[in-house]
Design an enzyme around this catalytic site. Structure first.
Site, PDB file in Angstrom:
ATOM      1  N   ASP A 181       0.704  -1.309   0.184  1.00  8.59           N
ATOM      2  CA  ASP A 181      -0.168   0.002   0.281  1.00  8.59           C
ATOM      3  C   ASP A 181       0.905   1.168  -0.116  1.00  8.59           C
ATOM      4  O   ASP A 181       1.895   1.477   0.921  1.00  8.59           O
ATOM      5  CB  ASP A 181      -0.988  -0.209   1.119  1.00  8.59           C
ATOM      6  CG  ASP A 181      -2.079   0.944   1.016  1.00  8.59           C
ATOM      7  OD1 ASP A 181      -1.971   1.994   0.803  1.00  8.59           O
ATOM      8  OD2 ASP A 181      -3.314   0.577   1.179  1.00  8.59           O
TER       9      ASP A 181
ATOM     10  N   GLN B  93     -14.503   2.049   2.451  1.00  9.64           N
ATOM     11  CA  GLN B  93     -13.814   1.803   0.952  1.00  9.64           C
ATOM     12  C   GLN B  93     -13.797   2.849   0.359  1.00  9.64           C
ATOM     13  O   GLN B  93     -14.565   3.720   0.040  1.00  9.64           O
ATOM     14  CB  GLN B  93     -14.917   0.664   0.321  1.00  9.64           C
ATOM     15  CG  GLN B  93     -14.333   0.175  -1.088  1.00  9.64           C
ATOM     16  CD  GLN B  93     -14.844  -1.030  -1.481  1.00  9.64           C
ATOM     17  OE1 GLN B  93     -16.204  -1.342  -1.257  1.00  9.64           O
ATOM     18  NE2 GLN B  93     -14.289  -1.971  -2.434  1.00  9.64           N
TER      19      GLN B  93
ATOM     20  N   HIS C 172     -10.578  -5.933  -2.256  1.00 11.64           N
ATOM     21  CA  HIS C 172      -9.121  -6.181  -1.719  1.00 11.64           C
ATOM     22  C   HIS C 172      -8.893  -6.427  -0.138  1.00 11.64           C
ATOM     23  O   HIS C 172      -9.884  -5.784   0.513  1.00 11.64           O
ATOM     24  CB  HIS C 172      -8.173  -4.726  -2.071  1.00 11.64           C
ATOM     25  CG  HIS C 172      -8.726  -3.726  -1.670  1.00 11.64           C
ATOM     26  ND1 HIS C 172      -9.838  -2.830  -2.283  1.00 11.64           N
ATOM     27  CD2 HIS C 172      -8.509  -2.642  -0.232  1.00 11.64           C
ATOM     28  CE1 HIS C 172     -10.196  -2.017  -1.739  1.00 11.64           C
ATOM     29  NE2 HIS C 172      -9.380  -1.762  -0.404  1.00 11.64           N
TER      30      HIS C 172
ATOM     31  N   HIS D 254      -6.650  -6.030   3.115  1.00 12.42           N
ATOM     32  CA  HIS D 254      -5.544  -5.440   3.734  1.00 12.42           C
ATOM     33  C   HIS D 254      -4.837  -6.282   4.771  1.00 12.42           C
ATOM     34  O   HIS D 254      -5.392  -6.857   5.507  1.00 12.42           O
ATOM     35  CB  HIS D 254      -5.979  -4.155   4.697  1.00 12.42           C
ATOM     36  CG  HIS D 254      -6.616  -3.070   3.847  1.00 12.42           C
ATOM     37  ND1 HIS D 254      -5.964  -1.824   3.576  1.00 12.42           N
ATOM     38  CD2 HIS D 254      -7.966  -3.071   3.440  1.00 12.42           C
ATOM     39  CE1 HIS D 254      -6.885  -1.168   2.942  1.00 12.42           C
ATOM     40  NE2 HIS D 254      -8.121  -1.690   2.844  1.00 12.42           N
TER      41      HIS D 254
END
Ligand code: 5GP
Length: 145
Positions: free
Chosen positions: A37, A101, A107, A109
């Site tokens: 990220d 979101q 996705h 995390h």
């Protein structure tokens, strides 16, 4: 509504999958891609996404694709814990803007959590490229060992 609606093929993760936007890749196979990220909540914050399904969230995805993503999530969570030795590790996933979101391609995390650091859903700052490059190299050594 952000929880429902059409999949936007121009979202940033779709661009990353197509190779049209860069990423600090940690893992890739036919079905799953994992990368750092760039606005990390902690050192080692990693994202894991399905590559072959246009799923906005966990409600849209078929269970086989989700299982493949989760297999990689577990594998990389173990790598992050072994290599970075956090005090905890958070696995999180948000569905719809009110749930946090911001990118509408499913996705997961993986967020290593270190003692004394504040728990936040989103970071405000983009990480330095040099830090991400160094971290990527460090984690790839462990992943490929
Ligand atoms: P969400 O808030 O949708 O659950 O998570 C989206 C995540 O994507 C955020 O943690 C955000 O920092 C990250 N993100 C946004 N844009 C980019 C990008 O261009 N590259 C990468 N690697 N991560 C991004």
């Amino acid at each position: 509504m952000s929880l429902h609606g059409d999949y936007d093929p121009q979202n940033i993760f779709a661009q990353i999958i197509r190779g049209q936007a860069p990423c600090y890749k940690l893992y890739e196979d036919e079905d799953v891609l994992a990368f750092l990220d760039v606005f990390p909540q902690s050192y080692g914050h990693t994202l894991v996404i399905p590559k072959r399904v246009a799923a906005r969230n966990i409600l849209d995805v078929d269970s086989d694709s989700l299982a493949k993503v989760m297999t990689v999530v577990q594998r990389l969570a173990r790598v992050l814990v072994e290599e970075l030795e956090p005090a905890g590790v958070q696995v999180a996933q948000f569905n719809g803007a009110p749930a946090g979101q911001t990118v509408f391609h499913l996705h997961m995390h993986i967020v290593p959590r270190y003692a004394g650091e504040k728990l936040e859903l989103h970071a405000s700052a983009r990480a330095e490229a040099s830090l991400l490059e160094q971290l990527q190299a460090r984690l790839l050594r462990r992943i490929n060992a």
